[in-house]
Motif scaffolding. Structure first.
Motif, short mmCIF file in Angstrom:
data_model
loop_
_atom_site.label_atom_id
_atom_site.label_comp_id
_atom_site.label_asym_id
_atom_site.label_seq_id
_atom_site.Cartn_x
_atom_site.Cartn_y
_atom_site.Cartn_z
N LEU A 122 0.83 -1.21 0.00
CA LEU A 122 0.00 0.00 0.00
C LEU A 122 0.87 1.25 0.00
N LEU A 123 1.95 1.20 0.72
CA LEU A 123 2.86 2.34 0.80
C LEU A 123 3.59 2.56 -0.53
N ALA A 124 3.82 1.50 -1.27
CA ALA A 124 4.62 1.58 -2.49
C ALA A 124 3.83 2.03 -3.72
N TYR A 125 2.49 1.92 -3.66
CA TYR A 125 1.69 2.30 -4.84
C TYR A 125 1.91 3.77 -5.21
N GLN A 126 2.21 3.99 -6.50
CA GLN A 126 2.44 5.35 -6.98
C GLN A 126 1.30 5.85 -7.86
N SER A 127 0.48 4.96 -8.37
CA SER A 127 -0.60 5.36 -9.26
C SER A 127 -1.74 4.38 -9.14
N GLU A 128 -2.89 4.76 -9.71
CA GLU A 128 -4.04 3.86 -9.68
C GLU A 128 -3.75 2.58 -10.47
N GLU A 129 -2.91 2.72 -11.51
CA GLU A 129 -2.55 1.54 -12.31
C GLU A 129 -1.82 0.51 -11.46
N PRO A 183 -12.80 -0.40 -9.05
CA PRO A 183 -12.92 0.65 -10.06
C PRO A 183 -11.76 1.65 -9.98
N SER A 184 -11.43 2.24 -11.10
CA SER A 184 -10.31 3.19 -11.15
C SER A 184 -10.51 4.34 -10.18
N LYS A 185 -11.75 4.84 -10.12
CA LYS A 185 -12.00 6.00 -9.24
C LYS A 185 -11.80 5.63 -7.77
N ILE A 186 -12.08 4.38 -7.42
CA ILE A 186 -11.84 3.94 -6.05
C ILE A 186 -10.34 3.84 -5.79
N ALA A 187 -9.60 3.37 -6.77
CA ALA A 187 -8.14 3.30 -6.63
C ALA A 187 -7.57 4.69 -6.42
N ARG A 188 -8.09 5.67 -7.18
CA ARG A 188 -7.61 7.05 -7.01
C ARG A 188 -7.91 7.56 -5.61
N MET A 189 -9.11 7.25 -5.15
CA MET A 189 -9.49 7.73 -3.83
C MET A 189 -8.66 7.09 -2.73
N ILE A 190 -8.36 5.81 -2.89
CA ILE A 190 -7.55 5.13 -1.89
C ILE A 190 -6.16 5.74 -1.81
N LEU A 191 -5.60 6.08 -2.96
CA LEU A 191 -4.29 6.77 -2.95
C LEU A 191 -4.39 8.10 -2.22
N LYS A 192 -5.47 8.83 -2.50
CA LYS A 192 -5.67 10.13 -1.85
C LYS A 192 -5.78 9.96 -0.33
N GLU A 193 -6.60 8.99 0.10
CA GLU A 193 -6.79 8.78 1.53
C GLU A 193 -5.52 8.27 2.20
N ARG A 194 -4.76 7.43 1.49
CA ARG A 194 -3.49 6.96 2.04
C ARG A 194 -2.56 8.14 2.29
N ASP A 195 -2.46 9.04 1.31
CA ASP A 195 -1.57 10.20 1.45
C ASP A 195 -2.02 11.11 2.57
N ILE A 196 -3.35 11.30 2.70
CA ILE A 196 -3.87 12.11 3.80
C ILE A 196 -3.52 11.46 5.14
N TYR A 197 -3.69 10.15 5.19
CA TYR A 197 -3.37 9.43 6.43
C TYR A 197 -1.90 9.62 6.81
N LEU A 198 -1.01 9.41 5.85
CA LEU A 198 0.43 9.53 6.13
C LEU A 198 0.79 10.94 6.57
N LYS A 199 0.19 11.93 5.92
CA LYS A 199 0.48 13.32 6.24
C LYS A 199 -0.06 13.69 7.62
N THR A 200 -1.34 13.36 7.87
CA THR A 200 -1.96 13.76 9.12
C THR A 200 -1.45 12.96 10.31
N ARG A 201 -1.06 11.71 10.08
CA ARG A 201 -0.50 10.93 11.17
C ARG A 201 0.76 11.60 11.70
N LYS A 202 1.56 12.12 10.78
CA LYS A 202 2.78 12.83 11.17
C LYS A 202 2.44 14.11 11.93
#
Length: 344
Positions: A279-286, A295-314
């Motif tokens: 999960l940490l290594a994913y760079q794109s929805e592909e 679905p692609s849009k869900i993959a995009r959202m998961i990347l967005k939420e992962r990045d928010i999580y990593l940022k806000t956790r810090k």
């Protein structure tokens, strides 16, 4: 903004209501639409004039027809509660929706509240929570309060989380919410005073009509008030994402607010045997789609939420001593999905 409107606002803030009313009336004569709304608020609360909710509603109607968003909100509240007009919850929702269409945080928050309660619309707690997350990201005091309520009582698919609720109520207090401060003290037995005071922007008497509370929600009780033992929670927020196992990744995905199919999407990640390192290594929805059938849009959202999580956790870890939180991802709690996402 006219000079008389400015003077009226200043007088009102000082508590000189009679002077404020005089200024608002003069500003109305100068065709100031906001002055019409503010004069309505004076009539609604009996400030500087005899209280007259019917007159207030008439003034809100005039200003609302001119597109004044405060008037639209106030008229919606009047219809929802039957203040100066016949009670009409459907009409109230229509007004809130018209304000929400203009991205007004107050009407979006109020519309979200209606979805959570089923006021004037079919009850849809998950939709309401998504809307609250959207406006909470914009630092709206009562969105923080209402989202805190949802965590306190486990609404909209959220698990009961007392600590998260307390943290969000505190954010609401920081933004000037008096009702959030009393909620902390009286219901959660938490004393909290902000280091500095802000004005929430809510007119006198409005707070109780724009916030969720147990009485209004038919005395809902949280399921498992004490919450789960932190050692049993597979989300493992205290651990680094790269150390998460398949179950912990699945749990994380299931709590992202992905709608009614959230569990199904989480199961797809289990089937793909995705661990935290992946999960940490994913760079794109592909990258996600190579491992997981979503679905692609869900993959995009998961990347967005992962990045928010990593940022806000810090961020939350850095400020945990100030807010009394221990690695709780507070900002991740308010970072939610965009209302334009389609989960079908």
């Amino acid at each position: 903004m006219s000079e008389n409107l400015d003077k009226g606002v200043e007088a009102y803030q000082k508590g000189d209501y009679e002077a404020a009313v005089k200024c608002f009336i003069t500003a109305v004569d100068e065709e100031s639409v906001p002055a019409v709304t503010l004069l309505g608020l004076c009539y609604a609360n009996g400030h500087g004039v005899d209280k007259d909710e019917s007159k207030a509603a008439q003034l809100y109607e005039i200003a609302a027809q001119q597109g004044d968003l405060t008037a639209i909100l106030s008229l919606g509240i009047a219809y929802e509660y039957g203040k100066g007009v016949d009670k009409n919850e459907v009409k109230a929702v229509e007004l809130y929706d018209s304000g929400a269409a203009k991205e007004n945080v107050w009407t979006i928050s109020q519309l979200a509240r209606c979805y959570i309660l089923g006021v004037g619309v079919d009850k849809d707690e998950e939709r309401g929570v998504k809307m609250l997350r959207e406006v909470a990201e914009r630092d709206m005091a009562y969105a923080f309060h209402n989202l805190a309520y949802c965590y306190e009582f486990g609404k909209g698919g959220l698990e009961v989380d007392r600590e998260m609720a307390i943290a969000l109520y505190k954010l609401a207090v920081d933004k000037g919410s008096k009702i959030s401060q009393s909620t902390l003290k009286e219901r959660l037995e938490v004393e909290y005073a902000p280091s500095s005071t802000q004005a929430s922007g809510a007119p006198d008497g409005m707070e109780a009509m724009i916030t969720l509370n147990p009485i209004e929600a038919e005395q809902d009780e949280p399921e498992g008030k004490q919450g789960k033992d932190s050692h049993d929670d597979v989300s493992a927020i205290d651990r680094n994402m790269e150390d998460w196992n398949i179950e912990q990744v699945s749990h994380f995905i299931s709590k992202m607010g992905l709608g009614k199919h959230a569990s199904a999407f989480a199961e797809k990640f289990e089937e793909g045997m995705v661990v935290g390192e992946d999960l940490l290594a994913y760079q794109s929805e592909e990258d996600i789609l190579k491992d997981v059938d979503v679905p692609s849009k869900i993959a995009r959202m998961i990347l967005k939420e992962r990045d928010i999580y990593l940022k806000t956790r810090k961020e939350v870890r850095a400020s945990s001593s100030v807010h009394g939180l221990q690695s709780a991802t507070l900002k991740a709690a308010v970072a939610g999905t965009n209302l334009n996402y389609d989960y079908s």
